[in-house]
Design a protein around this motif. Structure first.
Motif, short mmCIF file in Angstrom:
data_model
loop_
_atom_site.label_atom_id
_atom_site.label_comp_id
_atom_site.label_asym_id
_atom_site.label_seq_id
_atom_site.Cartn_x
_atom_site.Cartn_y
_atom_site.Cartn_z
N HIS A 119 -9.79 1.37 -1.15
CA HIS A 119 -9.54 2.25 0.13
C HIS A 119 -10.95 2.16 0.80
N ASP A 128 1.79 4.00 3.25
CA ASP A 128 0.79 4.75 2.51
C ASP A 128 1.43 5.84 1.51
N HIS A 168 1.74 4.83 -2.43
CA HIS A 168 1.25 5.88 -3.32
C HIS A 168 2.40 6.50 -4.09
N HIS A 199 -6.44 0.34 4.18
CA HIS A 199 -6.93 0.81 5.37
C HIS A 199 -7.96 -0.15 5.92
N HIS A 232 0.93 -1.27 -0.04
CA HIS A 232 0.01 -0.04 0.07
C HIS A 232 0.92 1.09 -0.01
ZN LIG Z 1 -3.67 4.68 0.46
#
Ligand SMILES: [Zn+2]
Length: 357
Positions: free
Chosen positions: A215, A295, A32, A238, A30
């Motif tokens: 998400h 993240d 970005h 999440h 996970h």
């Molecule tokens: Zn995320």
């Protein structure tokens, strides 16, 4: 279940755990792309693309890192406005992908799934397919140069239209030979709470051969995680608030749905009151399959190694529990069985060498 009983390592120096988790061959599922833009590259892009932004490294870095405590998820997402403005051409996208893959490999991430919303990068004329191709070029060139396996996740945005997200699903399906393995949904959850709005896009992605993730639970509590199950995901990004709902936990276990958790990011987004309240160990001990991730590299100003150390030091996880989190990451990767087995063998061999007798 993935936990293999290993003796707790005997750490002597105060930073021995830091070194241990830094050297551990980690999976990250996970992460970005646009939340991981290196400040030095951002400075160069701002200058050469004439984007209004800070002009020195410290100022740029401060602009890219979100506040330690945001009001809510929507507030945290404002940190992405500048990176997205800077990443509107193929060369910029190729370079940011190259940079994040190298940065992750340097901290011994051995398998990573890199995700981003291609439609956000079409403001200056690139097509969705061109955006995907540029990121894939940068990621695969870097992966070939350093020791890391990379796959891509194409992320639809809750704020985008049904048509835009459906077209994105088509482009993602067509990019499977470039390393795209899954289709995701992210963005402002309070303003756009219902993932079924994009059912058609999910259906296109699934029938085209992509894995499904999305998400959920960054707003709206456990009910939003339950809602996410309606699109049939293999994994949820999440979803930590599921810990508040025993029957939802049972359902996640029964369906084998994995939660790709990011404690520090959720603290930043004010989803939990503080790091000590983050329920990753409660979920794991209950039998919910969970993985540990950052993240975003720069938005959360965080390496994955640091996040492992935080879970040990602030939540009191044992090394065995942390190794189980890592192993669940490899087990849950959107990979073929042969590739997964090879990565797991490498991981287990490292653990045997370093921990077991
Ligand atoms: Zn995320």
């Amino acid at each position: 279940m993935s936990a293999r009983q290993v003796p707790e390592p005997h750490f002597i120096r105060a930073d021995d755990d830091v070194r241990f988790f830094s050297e551990l061959p980690k999976p990250e599922l996970h992460l970005h792309l646009d939340g991981s833009l290196d400040p030095a590259l951002a400075l160069e892009l701002a200058r050469t693309r004439r984007v209004d932004a800070p002009t020195d490294w410290a100022g740029m870095r401060a602009a890219l890192v979100a506040p330690e405590r945001c009001v809510d998820q929507a507030d945290l997402l404002r940190a992405f406005d500048l990176p997205i403005a800077l990443l509107q051409d193929a060369e910029a996208l190729e370079r940011v992908a190259d940079g994040v893959v190298r940065a992750k490999a340097a901290e011994n991430v051995r398998y990573m799934e890199l995700r981003w919303g291609p439609h956000l990068h079409t403001a200056k004329g690139l097509t969705q397919a061109e955006v995907i191709a540029a990121v894939a070029r940068g990621a695969s060139a870097a992966a070939a140069a350093v020791n890391v396996e990379v796959r891509l996740i194409v992320t639809a945005l809750r704020s985008h239209s049904v048509e835009e997200n459906r077209a994105l699903a088509v482009a993602a399906v067509e990019a499977q030979d470039r390393g795209v393995v899954a289709f995701d949904l992210a963005g402002r959850e309070a303003a756009f709470p219902d993932p079924l709005t994009f059912k058609e896009a999910f259906d296109v992605a699934r029938s085209g051969g992509l894995a499904i993730t999305l998400h959920a639970g960054e707003w709206g509590g456990a009910a939003q995680v339950r809602r996410a199950l309606e699109v049939g995901p293999a994994r949820i990004a999440h979803g930590a608030v599921a810990a508040d709902d025993a029957s939802l936990c049972d359902e996640l276990i029964a369906r084998g749905v994995v939660l790709d958790l990011c404690p520090s990011s959720n603290v930043q987004a004010a989803i939990v009151p503080g790091y000590g309240d983050f329920p990753i160990l409660a979920l794991q001990r209950r039998g919910v399959r969970v993985t540990l991730n950052t993240d975003d590299l720069i938005v959360s100003d965080l390496t994955l190694s640091e996040e492992y150390t935080r879970v040990r030091r602030r939540l009191g996880a044992t090394v065995t529990e942390l190794l189980a989190l890592a192993r669940t990451g490899y087990e849950s990767a959107f990979l073929g069985e042969g590739e997964r087995r090879r990565l797991l063998e490498g991981f287990d061999a490292w653990v045997d060498r370093r921990v077991s007798r």
